[in-house]
Design a protein around this motif. Structure first.
Motif, PDB file in Angstrom:
ATOM      1  N   ILE A   1     -20.636  27.589 -65.456  1.00 37.19           N
ATOM      2  CA  ILE A   1     -21.212  28.933 -65.552  1.00 37.19           C
ATOM      3  C   ILE A   1     -22.519  29.013 -64.770  1.00 37.19           C
ATOM      4  CG2 ILE A   1     -22.262  30.593 -67.148  1.00 37.19           C
ATOM      5  CD1 ILE A   1     -20.235  29.616 -69.260  1.00 37.19           C
ATOM      6  N   ALA A   2     -23.363  27.994 -64.933  1.00 38.86           N
ATOM      7  CA  ALA A   2     -24.645  27.982 -64.229  1.00 38.86           C
ATOM      8  C   ALA A   2     -24.440  27.951 -62.719  1.00 38.86           C
ATOM      9  CB  ALA A   2     -25.477  26.784 -64.687  1.00 38.86           C
ATOM     10  N   ALA A   3     -23.454  27.160 -62.265  1.00 41.48           N
ATOM     11  CA  ALA A   3     -23.176  27.076 -60.824  1.00 41.48           C
ATOM     12  C   ALA A   3     -22.690  28.407 -60.280  1.00 41.48           C
ATOM     13  CB  ALA A   3     -22.136  25.989 -60.557  1.00 41.48           C
TER      14      ALA A   3
ATOM     15  N   ASN B   1     -20.466  28.333 -52.446  1.00 40.34           N
ATOM     16  CA  ASN B   1     -19.280  29.172 -52.298  1.00 40.34           C
ATOM     17  C   ASN B   1     -18.502  29.173 -53.606  1.00 40.34           C
ATOM     18  OD1 ASN B   1     -16.295  29.582 -51.670  1.00 40.34           O
ATOM     19  ND2 ASN B   1     -17.254  30.220 -49.757  1.00 40.34           N
ATOM     20  N   ILE B   2     -18.258  30.361 -54.142  1.00 40.58           N
ATOM     21  CA  ILE B   2     -17.634  30.444 -55.458  1.00 40.58           C
ATOM     22  C   ILE B   2     -16.200  29.909 -55.449  1.00 40.58           C
ATOM     23  CG2 ILE B   2     -16.867  32.812 -55.094  1.00 40.58           C
ATOM     24  CD1 ILE B   2     -17.974  31.094 -58.391  1.00 40.58           C
ATOM     25  N   ALA B   3     -15.468  30.101 -54.348  1.00 41.96           N
ATOM     26  CA  ALA B   3     -14.099  29.573 -54.282  1.00 41.96           C
ATOM     27  C   ALA B   3     -14.105  28.050 -54.322  1.00 41.96           C
ATOM     28  CB  ALA B   3     -13.406  30.070 -53.019  1.00 41.96           C
ATOM     29  N   VAL B   4     -15.072  27.443 -53.653  1.00 37.87           N
ATOM     30  CA  VAL B   4     -15.194  25.983 -53.662  1.00 37.87           C
ATOM     31  C   VAL B   4     -15.588  25.504 -55.061  1.00 37.87           C
ATOM     32  CG1 VAL B   4     -16.400  23.988 -52.695  1.00 37.87           C
ATOM     33  CG2 VAL B   4     -15.759  25.892 -51.216  1.00 37.87           C
ATOM     34  N   ILE B   5     -16.490  26.234 -55.711  1.00 40.97           N
ATOM     35  CA  ILE B   5     -16.885  25.871 -57.076  1.00 40.97           C
ATOM     36  C   ILE B   5     -15.668  25.864 -57.996  1.00 40.97           C
ATOM     37  CG2 ILE B   5     -18.150  26.664 -59.123  1.00 40.97           C
ATOM     38  CD1 ILE B   5     -20.339  27.680 -57.263  1.00 40.97           C
ATOM     39  N   ALA B   6     -14.844  26.925 -57.923  1.00 41.15           N
ATOM     40  CA  ALA B   6     -13.661  27.011 -58.778  1.00 41.15           C
ATOM     41  C   ALA B   6     -12.689  25.873 -58.479  1.00 41.15           C
ATOM     42  CB  ALA B   6     -12.974  28.362 -58.574  1.00 41.15           C
ATOM     43  N   ALA B   7     -12.499  25.554 -57.187  1.00 40.07           N
ATOM     44  CA  ALA B   7     -11.579  24.471 -56.814  1.00 40.07           C
ATOM     45  C   ALA B   7     -12.098  23.124 -57.286  1.00 40.07           C
ATOM     46  CB  ALA B   7     -11.380  24.463 -55.297  1.00 40.07           C
ATOM     47  N   VAL B   8     -13.393  22.889 -57.123  1.00 41.88           N
ATOM     48  CA  VAL B   8     -13.997  21.630 -57.561  1.00 41.88           C
ATOM     49  C   VAL B   8     -13.883  21.499 -59.079  1.00 41.88           C
ATOM     50  CG1 VAL B   8     -16.187  20.395 -57.811  1.00 41.88           C
ATOM     51  CG2 VAL B   8     -15.564  21.382 -55.611  1.00 41.88           C
ATOM     52  N   ALA B   9     -14.137  22.587 -59.791  1.00 36.79           N
ATOM     53  CA  ALA B   9     -14.055  22.556 -61.251  1.00 36.79           C
ATOM     54  C   ALA B   9     -12.639  22.257 -61.726  1.00 36.79           C
ATOM     55  CB  ALA B   9     -14.531  23.891 -61.829  1.00 36.79           C
ATOM     56  N   ALA B  10     -11.653  22.905 -61.115  1.00 36.35           N
ATOM     57  CA  ALA B  10     -10.255  22.658 -61.497  1.00 36.35           C
ATOM     58  C   ALA B  10      -9.868  21.214 -61.208  1.00 36.35           C
ATOM     59  CB  ALA B  10      -9.337  23.621 -60.756  1.00 36.35           C
ATOM     60  N   GLY B  11     -10.235  20.726 -60.028  1.00 40.80           N
ATOM     61  CA  GLY B  11      -9.923  19.347 -59.670  1.00 40.80           C
ATOM     62  C   GLY B  11     -10.591  18.352 -60.597  1.00 40.80           C
ATOM     63  N   ALA B  12     -11.860  18.598 -60.932  1.00 44.75           N
ATOM     64  CA  ALA B  12     -12.585  17.701 -61.830  1.00 44.75           C
ATOM     65  C   ALA B  12     -11.954  17.691 -63.216  1.00 44.75           C
ATOM     66  CB  ALA B  12     -14.045  18.137 -61.932  1.00 44.75           C
ATOM     67  N   ALA B  13     -11.520  18.862 -63.693  1.00 47.68           N
ATOM     68  CA  ALA B  13     -10.886  18.945 -65.008  1.00 47.68           C
ATOM     69  C   ALA B  13      -9.584  18.148 -65.043  1.00 47.68           C
ATOM     70  CB  ALA B  13     -10.623  20.410 -65.366  1.00 47.68           C
TER      71      ALA B  13
ATOM     72  N   ALA C   1     -11.229  31.608 -63.872  1.00 44.84           N
ATOM     73  CA  ALA C   1     -11.626  32.660 -64.809  1.00 44.84           C
ATOM     74  C   ALA C   1     -13.107  32.563 -65.146  1.00 44.84           C
ATOM     75  CB  ALA C   1     -10.784  32.560 -66.083  1.00 44.84           C
ATOM     76  N   ILE C   2     -13.562  31.363 -65.463  1.00 43.93           N
ATOM     77  CA  ILE C   2     -14.977  31.168 -65.797  1.00 43.93           C
ATOM     78  C   ILE C   2     -15.853  31.340 -64.566  1.00 43.93           C
ATOM     79  CG2 ILE C   2     -16.693  29.538 -66.675  1.00 43.93           C
ATOM     80  CD1 ILE C   2     -14.779  30.571 -68.805  1.00 43.93           C
ATOM     81  N   ALA C   3     -15.432  30.740 -63.454  1.00 41.31           N
ATOM     82  CA  ALA C   3     -16.255  30.757 -62.245  1.00 41.31           C
ATOM     83  C   ALA C   3     -16.432  32.169 -61.699  1.00 41.31           C
ATOM     84  CB  ALA C   3     -15.627  29.850 -61.186  1.00 41.31           C
ATOM     85  N   PHE C   4     -15.341  32.896 -61.500  1.00 43.17           N
ATOM     86  CA  PHE C   4     -15.453  34.224 -60.896  1.00 43.17           C
ATOM     87  C   PHE C   4     -16.073  35.233 -61.858  1.00 43.17           C
ATOM     88  CE2 PHE C   4     -12.429  32.332 -57.943  1.00 43.17           C
ATOM     89  CZ  PHE C   4     -12.894  32.829 -56.725  1.00 43.17           C
ATOM     90  N   GLY C   5     -15.833  35.052 -63.173  1.00 53.04           N
ATOM     91  CA  GLY C   5     -16.484  35.929 -64.137  1.00 53.04           C
ATOM     92  C   GLY C   5     -17.998  35.778 -64.110  1.00 53.04           C
TER      93      GLY C   5
ATOM     94  N   ALA D   1     -24.500  30.737 -57.587  1.00 60.39           N
ATOM     95  CA  ALA D   1     -23.828  31.177 -56.364  1.00 60.39           C
ATOM     96  C   ALA D   1     -23.883  32.692 -56.225  1.00 60.39           C
ATOM     97  CB  ALA D   1     -22.377  30.708 -56.374  1.00 60.39           C
ATOM     98  N   GLY D   2     -23.684  33.411 -57.326  1.00 59.78           N
ATOM     99  CA  GLY D   2     -23.691  34.861 -57.265  1.00 59.78           C
ATOM    100  C   GLY D   2     -25.052  35.451 -56.970  1.00 59.78           C
ATOM    101  N   SER D   3     -26.104  34.790 -57.423  1.00 59.44           N
ATOM    102  CA  SER D   3     -27.450  35.336 -57.245  1.00 59.44           C
ATOM    103  C   SER D   3     -28.132  34.846 -55.967  1.00 59.44           C
ATOM    104  CB  SER D   3     -28.323  34.985 -58.452  1.00 59.44           C
ATOM    105  OG  SER D   3     -28.401  33.578 -58.633  1.00 59.44           O
ATOM    106  N   THR D   4     -27.701  33.685 -55.431  1.00 59.93           N
ATOM    107  CA  THR D   4     -28.362  33.139 -54.237  1.00 59.93           C
ATOM    108  C   THR D   4     -27.427  32.996 -53.042  1.00 59.93           C
ATOM    109  OG1 THR D   4     -27.891  30.814 -54.765  1.00 59.93           O
ATOM    110  CG2 THR D   4     -29.867  31.786 -55.751  1.00 59.93           C
ATOM    111  N   HIS D   5     -26.109  32.919 -53.297  1.00 64.05           N
ATOM    112  CA  HIS D   5     -25.091  32.722 -52.244  1.00 64.05           C
ATOM    113  C   HIS D   5     -25.285  31.405 -51.485  1.00 64.05           C
ATOM    114  CE1 HIS D   5     -23.716  36.780 -52.989  1.00 64.05           C
ATOM    115  NE2 HIS D   5     -24.965  37.219 -52.853  1.00 64.05           N
TER     116      HIS D   5
END
Length: 223
Positions: free
Chosen positions: A38-40, A51-63, A152-156, A44-48
C-alpha cells in the motif's frame, strides 16, 4: 515497524523493498507485507517515481515465491517447527488443528482467500504444506490469489496516492487508516468464528492435539 521506516526503505530500495517484505511475510515470518505494498502504491501515485504496474507484478511474484517456500518448509518439517516454535507466533495446537480442519475441507478456497486476510496470509502456505495439501491444488489457488490481490491493492492505493497529490497528504493517511481498520475488522470476525471452528475441529479429530507429521514415504512422493 513504523510507516516512516517503510517509506524510507521504499525510497532507498524501491521494488526490492516491496519484494522482500511480501516474500518474507508469505513464507511465514510476521512482516508488514501488505502495508508495504500500500505504501509503495501511494508513493508511486503521489510521486510517480515507481511504476505501479511493476509494483503489482513484483508483489504478485513475491507472494507466489514466498508462499511456495513456506509450503515447502511446512511440508518438510512443519510439524516439528510448530511444536517447537509455534507458541511464539500464535500457532497453538488448537489453531493448528483448526488449520487442518479447514484445509482438509476447503483447501483451495482457504489458500485463495487467505491472501486477503491479515495474519492468515502469513501462515496459510506453511500450514497447507504441514497438513499435506496436494501441491497442484495449492499452486493453482495460490497463484490465483496473488494475481487478484496484488493488482487490487496496488492500483486501489495508487489511485488514492494520485488523489493525495492534489488534495494534500492527509488523504494518504486516511487511506492507510482505512486499510488498517479493515484489517482489524476482518481479524475480529475471524477471532469471533474461531470458537466454532475449534469445536468442529475437535469433533473431526478427537484424538489429535495438532496436525500429525507427514509420513516420510509421502514426502518422497512429492519430490
Amino acid at each position: 515497524m513504523s510507516l516512516a521506516l517503510i517509506n524510507h526503505l521504499l525510497q532507498s530500495y524501491g521494488y526490492l523493498a516491496v519484494f522482500v517484505f511480501i516474500a518474507v511475510e508469505s513464507l511465514g515470518v510476521p512482516m508488514p507485507g501488505e502495508t508495504t505494498l500500500i505504501a509503495a502504491a501511494l508513493y508511486a501515485g503521489s510521486t510517480h517515481r515507481l511504476n505501479i504496474a511493476v509494483i503489482a507484478a513484483v508483489a504478485a511474484g513475491a507472494a507466489v515465491i514466498g508462499d511456495n517456500i513456506g509450503y515447502w518448509i511446512g511440508r518438510r518439517g512443519g510439524a516439528r517447527l510448530a511444536r517447537r516454535y509455534g507458541r511464539h507466533v500464535g500457532l497453538t495446537p488448537r489453531r493448528l488443528k483448526v488449520g487442518r480442519y479447514l484445509f482438509d475441507r476447503h483447501g483451495g478456497t482457504v489458500v485463495f482467500y487467505s491472501r486477503f486476510i491479515s495474519g492468515l496470509r502469513t501462515y496459510a502456505a506453511f500450514i497447507a504444506g504441514m497438513v499435506a495439501m496436494r501441491r497442484p491444488g495449492f499452486v493453482v489457488a495460490n497463484a490465483a490469489g496473488a494475481l487478484v490481490w496484488a493488482p487490487a491493492i496496488a492500483f486501489g492505493a495508487y489511485g488514492l496516492g494520485g488523489a493525495a497529490s492534489g488534495l494534500g497528504s492527509a488523504l494518504t493517511f486516511i487511506g492507510v487508516g482505512v486499510s488498517i481498520a479493515l484489517s482489524v475488522v476482518v481479524g475480529l470476525l475471524v477471532k469471533r468464528s474461531m470458537r466454532s471452528l475449534e469445536a468442529r475441529a475437535d469433533a473431526a479429530y478427537p484424538d489429535e492435539q495438532a496436525p500429525a507429521p507427514v509420513p516420510v514415504a509421502e514426502l518422497a512422493d512429492t519430490r
